[in-house]
Design a protein around this motif. Structure first.
Motif, PDB file in Angstrom:
ATOM      1  N   TYR A 201       0.839  -1.198   0.000  1.00 25.72           N
ATOM      2  CA  TYR A 201       0.000   0.000   0.000  1.00 25.72           C
ATOM      3  C   TYR A 201       0.874   1.248   0.000  1.00 25.72           C
ATOM      4  CZ  TYR A 201      -3.497  -3.402   1.507  1.00 25.72           C
ATOM      5  OH  TYR A 201      -4.316  -4.498   1.599  1.00 25.72           O
ATOM      6  N   ARG A 202       0.569   2.195  -0.900  1.00 29.76           N
ATOM      7  CA  ARG A 202       1.295   3.462  -0.898  1.00 29.76           C
ATOM      8  C   ARG A 202       0.753   4.321   0.238  1.00 29.76           C
ATOM      9  NH1 ARG A 202       1.932   7.133  -6.260  1.00 29.76           N
ATOM     10  NH2 ARG A 202       2.641   5.102  -7.036  1.00 29.76           N
ATOM     11  N   LEU A 203       1.634   4.831   1.090  1.00 30.85           N
ATOM     12  CA  LEU A 203       1.198   5.566   2.274  1.00 30.85           C
ATOM     13  C   LEU A 203       0.416   6.825   1.921  1.00 30.85           C
ATOM     14  CD1 LEU A 203       4.260   5.271   4.689  1.00 30.85           C
ATOM     15  CD2 LEU A 203       2.114   3.994   4.737  1.00 30.85           C
ATOM     16  N   SER A 204       0.757   7.476   0.819  1.00 32.13           N
ATOM     17  CA  SER A 204       0.064   8.711   0.463  1.00 32.13           C
ATOM     18  C   SER A 204      -1.392   8.458   0.082  1.00 32.13           C
ATOM     19  CB  SER A 204       0.784   9.404  -0.701  1.00 32.13           C
ATOM     20  OG  SER A 204       0.786   8.582  -1.857  1.00 32.13           O
ATOM     21  N   ARG A 205      -1.767   7.198  -0.158  1.00 30.86           N
ATOM     22  CA  ARG A 205      -3.147   6.870  -0.498  1.00 30.86           C
ATOM     23  C   ARG A 205      -3.938   6.377   0.709  1.00 30.86           C
ATOM     24  NH1 ARG A 205      -1.619   3.662  -6.051  1.00 30.86           N
ATOM     25  NH2 ARG A 205      -1.182   5.494  -7.327  1.00 30.86           N
ATOM     26  N   VAL A 206      -3.302   6.352   1.868  1.00 29.69           N
ATOM     27  CA  VAL A 206      -4.007   5.981   3.094  1.00 29.69           C
ATOM     28  C   VAL A 206      -4.696   7.235   3.634  1.00 29.69           C
ATOM     29  CG1 VAL A 206      -3.790   5.086   5.435  1.00 29.69           C
ATOM     30  CG2 VAL A 206      -2.365   4.141   3.607  1.00 29.69           C
ATOM     31  N   LEU A 207      -6.019   7.230   3.657  1.00 33.09           N
ATOM     32  CA  LEU A 207      -6.786   8.403   4.068  1.00 33.09           C
ATOM     33  C   LEU A 207      -6.997   8.454   5.579  1.00 33.09           C
ATOM     34  CD1 LEU A 207      -9.514   8.308   1.267  1.00 33.09           C
ATOM     35  CD2 LEU A 207      -7.256   9.409   1.237  1.00 33.09           C
ATOM     36  N   ALA A 208      -6.948   7.301   6.225  1.00 28.52           N
ATOM     37  CA  ALA A 208      -7.088   7.217   7.680  1.00 28.52           C
ATOM     38  C   ALA A 208      -6.526   5.865   8.108  1.00 28.52           C
ATOM     39  CB  ALA A 208      -8.542   7.354   8.107  1.00 28.52           C
ATOM     40  N   ALA A 209      -6.089   5.796   9.361  1.00 23.92           N
ATOM     41  CA  ALA A 209      -5.511   4.551   9.865  1.00 23.92           C
ATOM     42  C   ALA A 209      -5.813   4.413  11.346  1.00 23.92           C
ATOM     43  CB  ALA A 209      -3.994   4.523   9.629  1.00 23.92           C
ATOM     44  N   LYS A 210      -5.987   3.155  11.789  1.00 24.17           N
ATOM     45  CA  LYS A 210      -6.281   2.892  13.194  1.00 24.17           C
ATOM     46  C   LYS A 210      -5.614   1.590  13.625  1.00 24.17           C
ATOM     47  CE  LYS A 210     -10.075   2.187  16.479  1.00 24.17           C
ATOM     48  NZ  LYS A 210     -11.542   2.063  16.632  1.00 24.17           N
ATOM     49  N   GLU A 211      -4.739   1.696  14.608  1.00 25.65           N
ATOM     50  CA  GLU A 211      -4.101   0.508  15.173  1.00 25.65           C
ATOM     51  C   GLU A 211      -5.121  -0.269  15.997  1.00 25.65           C
ATOM     52  OE1 GLU A 211      -0.597  -0.723  18.392  1.00 25.65           O
ATOM     53  OE2 GLU A 211      -1.216   1.367  18.125  1.00 25.65           O
ATOM     54  N   LEU A 212      -5.188  -1.582  15.811  1.00 27.33           N
ATOM     55  CA  LEU A 212      -6.097  -2.427  16.569  1.00 27.33           C
ATOM     56  C   LEU A 212      -5.344  -3.143  17.688  1.00 27.33           C
ATOM     57  CD1 LEU A 212      -8.123  -4.018  13.616  1.00 27.33           C
ATOM     58  CD2 LEU A 212      -8.616  -1.924  14.899  1.00 27.33           C
TER      59      LEU A 212
END
Length: 324
Positions: A201-212
């Motif tokens: 996954y390209r990081l610039s295309r990650v719109l939001a992230a959540k550690e579980l």
């Protein structure tokens, strides 16, 4: 975070001698009002900061003052490890940590070495923002909050939810098992698995992230260099890649090779131009790469590419051929 900022403020004053509130604010990436509050806090804690009035005034420390440092924090140590250049740290959201870490490293040097190191640093410029043609080299931006969440999941070994915008697709939430992070040409990538399958996954295309909280399903150790090579090989040999035969001016060869996935064949023609057989990621990539070369290259095959380039050139000629 304020404690780290106060230490950085002291180190800046130690190294520069005197700095204005505006200059300190730029270095620390805060407002001048915050700098003034930090100066008051340092004075209240017994750090001898004093103000000099006038056009060339600012804040300074009493001569000879030194402060004991507790050492690098984890982010700063990590920034030094991954940041062969400042851009490496920026790709993972560690730019400010790198700046703070470098202040501490310089301050830890013996005084006899410090001036030498500072002088040497002035003679080196790594990855400037523009090239010789004044073209701005823009790195992909990754919000700090997203980068921090991804980093935490990678290091803690936890599953990660990402809201990801793949090319030509509606953004979707995905739950992945993060393996590691890679940066190349100012782009950051997350290597992960999803339902047991390798994913990148390209990081610039990650719109939001959540550690579980759930542990990630991944091996205890990983060879990222090998993993990246394997994924790169699969990327070049699968999917929608197209093969193109091209005739081109040798002077533009490196420009073409910087965009192609692979060179399958190459030979010199009797006319002094090169004949190459190269692969591109997809049809859109092939058309874009050949268009950039203008009249320095000619696509010989496939025919659909020649037709597409001709139609584009005809449309452009018609636009500029029209009279006012």
């Amino acid at each position: 975070m304020r404690a780290d900022r106060l230490v950085s403020l002291v180190l800046l004053l130690r190294q520069h001698g005197r700095l204005s509130a505006a200059a300190l604010a730029r270095e620390l990436e805060v407002s001048t009002r915050t700098v003034l509050r930090d100066i008051e806090a340092l004075s209240a804690a017994g750090v001898p900061v004093y103000a000099e009035r006038g056009r060339h005034g600012g804040f300074a420390l009493l001569p000879g003052f030194r402060t004991e440092l507790t050492g690098l924090n984890p982010d700063e140590a990590l920034a030094l490890l991954v940041a062969g250049s400042r851009r490496g740290a920026q790709a993972f959201g560690l730019g400010s940590a790198l700046a703070s870490a470098m202040l501490k490293v310089v301050d830890a040097l013996p005084e006899s070495y410090r001036d030498t190191a500072a002088g040497a640093a002035e003679r080196l410029l790594i990855d400037p923002e523009t090239d010789l043609l004044s073209r701005r080299l823009v790195a992909e931006e990754v919000p700090d909050a997203i980068a921090a969440e991804v980093l935490r999941a990678v290091f803690a070994g936890h599953k990660l939810q990402i809201h990801y915008a793949a090319v030509d697709e509606t953004p979707k939430w995905r739950t992945v098992d993060p393996i590691g992070l890679v940066t190349i040409r100012d782009r950051g990538y997350l290597l992960a698995t999803r339902s047991g399958e390798d994913r990148t996954y390209r990081l610039s295309r990650v719109l939001a992230a959540k550690e579980l909280a759930e542990p990630a399903q991944r091996p205890a150790r990983v060879d990222l260099d090998r993993a990246w090579r394997e994924r790169s090989t699969r990327f070049r040999t699968g999917g929608d890649q197209v093969t193109v035969r091209v005739r081109m001016n040798p002077a533009r060869r490196e420009e073409l090779l910087s965009t192609a996935l692979a060179v399958l064949a190459e030979e010199a023609g009797s006319d002094g131009w090169l004949r190459l057989e190269v692969t591109f990621q997809d049809s859109r990539h092939a058309e874009w790469a050949l268009w950039q070369l203008s009249t320095s290259a000619e696509a010989l095959a496939p025919q659909w590419l020649r037709t597409s380039l001709r139609n584009r050139a005809t449309a452009l000629a018609t636009r500029y051929g029209a009279s006012d």
